[in-house]
Design a protein around this motif. Structure first.
Motif, short mmCIF file in Angstrom:
data_model
loop_
_atom_site.label_atom_id
_atom_site.label_comp_id
_atom_site.label_asym_id
_atom_site.label_seq_id
_atom_site.Cartn_x
_atom_site.Cartn_y
_atom_site.Cartn_z
N UNK A 107 1.28 -1.42 0.25
CA UNK A 107 0.37 -0.28 -0.03
C UNK A 107 1.12 1.34 -0.01
N UNK A 108 1.85 1.31 -0.33
CA UNK A 108 2.59 2.28 0.36
C UNK A 108 2.88 3.75 -1.40
N UNK A 109 2.62 2.55 -2.30
CA UNK A 109 2.69 3.57 -3.42
C UNK A 109 1.30 4.51 -3.41
N UNK A 110 -0.14 3.77 -2.51
CA UNK A 110 -0.96 4.86 -2.17
C UNK A 110 -1.09 5.55 -0.97
N UNK A 111 -0.34 5.49 -0.62
CA UNK A 111 -1.15 6.10 0.69
C UNK A 111 0.09 7.13 1.15
N UNK A 112 0.89 7.65 0.35
CA UNK A 112 1.83 8.98 0.43
C UNK A 112 3.01 8.74 1.40
N UNK A 113 4.12 9.42 1.07
CA UNK A 113 5.70 8.85 2.42
C UNK A 113 5.09 10.00 3.31
N UNK A 114 4.30 10.73 3.63
CA UNK A 114 3.98 10.39 5.04
C UNK A 114 3.75 9.90 6.17
N UNK A 115 2.94 9.03 5.81
CA UNK A 115 2.26 8.02 6.70
C UNK A 115 2.94 6.83 6.14
N UNK A 116 3.60 6.21 5.22
CA UNK A 116 4.55 4.78 4.70
C UNK A 116 5.30 5.24 6.13
N UNK A 117 6.34 5.76 5.87
CA UNK A 117 6.90 6.11 6.51
C UNK A 117 7.26 6.23 8.40
N UNK A 118 5.35 6.51 8.69
CA UNK A 118 5.53 6.12 9.65
C UNK A 118 4.47 4.41 10.40
N UNK A 119 3.51 4.24 9.30
CA UNK A 119 3.92 2.74 10.18
C UNK A 119 4.99 1.88 9.62
#
Length: 412
Positions: free
Chosen positions: A40-52
């Motif tokens: 899901x990294x490509x669809x949720x944006x870099x900020x949310x992906x980094x937090x996850x």
């Protein structure tokens, strides 16, 4: 990552085997969460992906630290293993967009230090879960200094929460309360609902149980209950919050409400940990107190007996975890007018507590006071006076004149 190795299972009790199986299951869930994060990294944006990613990495550090400790655990540490596995940080928080996206983000300049603090905190949390509060406390105090520098409310709130746990384990109850209050404040400032639910539950339980102030604990437990509704479902956290609610309701003598909350906590605990878990046994001990207050003495005795059996099977007959249900069984005998049986149980408790804690420990002192009361009702006045004098002398020596602290369930 390699699976948690189980090659040494034959050298340790079955409790450790069960804990290692739990670690394997947690690792598999963590790997599934990592795989989902990649998709899901490509669809949720870099900020949310980094937090996850940060959230999942912190849990992997915690998992590895616990696995390493259990591979070299002595029996005393291994006995706490199941509780430590059940207390591993929630993976659900790393999967929830609402939880991840709602929390205040770290400043870009503090990301690297923040990750280092997370890793150290994960290792110290494992130490706490395995009973090493004395060693963890000074390290947590130093870690808090680092957390305050990066000025990120959820980070220093997490450290405050674990610091509060260390203080509580060391019987520094007022220091624990202060740390929990700061954790609640920082959770609110950082909009971290997961931290808020845990910190509010700990604060409420500290006030209601440790300080015997159920009315003061109620608003914080109710805050934890309200916050819980905004989080992904978690049997472990709900069980803890419901247990705190049962303590508050019991203190207010709202016995029906206490029984409902306690029964829910116990059912969730058994589902998560099994009916031989000492954590579930502690809840069962509280349910025994509810039955005792209702004067349902057969049910109270049954619950206390089971709680005692669980504690003794887990830790041994001379472990403090077994003392509360044993004391409470004496209270049931006392309530039934079976004073000889109450004396027998209280004598046994004094002997066991003395072996475990030393003759001058305040819990031993209070056990002597309770023994004196039972001896008096059994008509053994000389023995009652002697036990009471021993108890009073040691209470004053331990905490100063006038100090009162009782083993849970001991009659005043």
């Amino acid at each position: 990552r390699q699976p948690v190795t189980t090659s040494r299972r034959s050298t340790m009790p079955s409790v450790r085997d069960s804990a290692l199986a739990g670690l394997d299951a947690y690792r598999q869930r963590l790997e599934t969460a990592h795989a989902t994060a990649c998709r899901v990294r490509a669809t949720e944006g870099p900020d949310l992906a980094a937090r996850r990613a940060t959230c999942l990495d912190r849990r992997m550090v915690e998992l590895d630290a616990l696995a390493e400790r259990l591979e070299h655990a002595d029996p005393a540490v291994a006995s706490k293993a199941l509780g430590a596995v059940a207390n591993l940080s929630r993976i659900e928080d790393c999967e929830s967009v609402a939880v991840l996206g709602g929390t205040v983000a770290r400043k870009p300049t503090s990301l690297e230090e923040g990750r280092a603090i997370d890793a150290e905190l994960a290792r110290l949390k494992v130490s706490l879960d395995l009973g090493a509060a004395a060693a963890a406390r000074p390290a947590l105090e130093k870690l808090l200094e680092r957390a305050l520098v990066i000025d990120h409310a959820p980070t220093d709130g997490q450290v405050q929460l674990e610091l509060g746990r260390s203080y509580e384990d060391l019987d520094r109850i007022a220091d624990a309360e202060r740390a929990y209050r700061l954790a609640v404040l920082r959770a609110q400032e950082g909009r971290d609902d997961s931290l808020l639910a845990r910190a509010a539950y700990c604060l409420g339980l500290n006030l209601a149980r440790k300080q015997n102030k159920p009315a003061d604990g109620r608003p914080w437990v109710e805050l934890a209950v309200a916050t819980l509704s905004r989080l992904p479902p978690s049997d472990d956290l709900e069980s803890k919050v419901k247990f705190a609610l049962a303590i508050v309701e019991l203190g207010a003598h709202r016995l029906d409400e206490a029984d409902r909350a306690g029964t829910r906590a116990y059912d969730l605990c058994v589902h998560l940990r099994g009916d031989n878990s000492n954590v579930c046994g502690q809840i069962l001990n509280t349910l025994g107190g509810i039955a005792l207050d209702r004067r349902d003495l057969p049910v109270a005795a049954q619950r206390y007996e089971r709680a005692r059996a669980i504690a003794e099977a887990t830790f041994g007959p001379d472990h403090p975890a077994a003392f509360a249900p044993m004391s409470n069984l004496a209270s049931v005998a006392y309530a039934r007018g079976e004073f000889a049986r109450a004396v027998e149980l209280r004598r046994d408790l004094v002997q066991r507590a003395t072996r475990a804690m030393g003759a001058k420990h305040y819990n031993v002192a209070n056990a002597n006071l309770a023994l004196g009361l039972a001896l008096e009702r059994a008509g053994k006045l000389d023995e009652a006076i002697a036990a009471t004098r021993i108890g009073l002398a040691h209470v004053e020596a331990a905490r100063g004149p006038g100090f009162e602290r009782t083993i849970e369930g001991t009659p005043p």
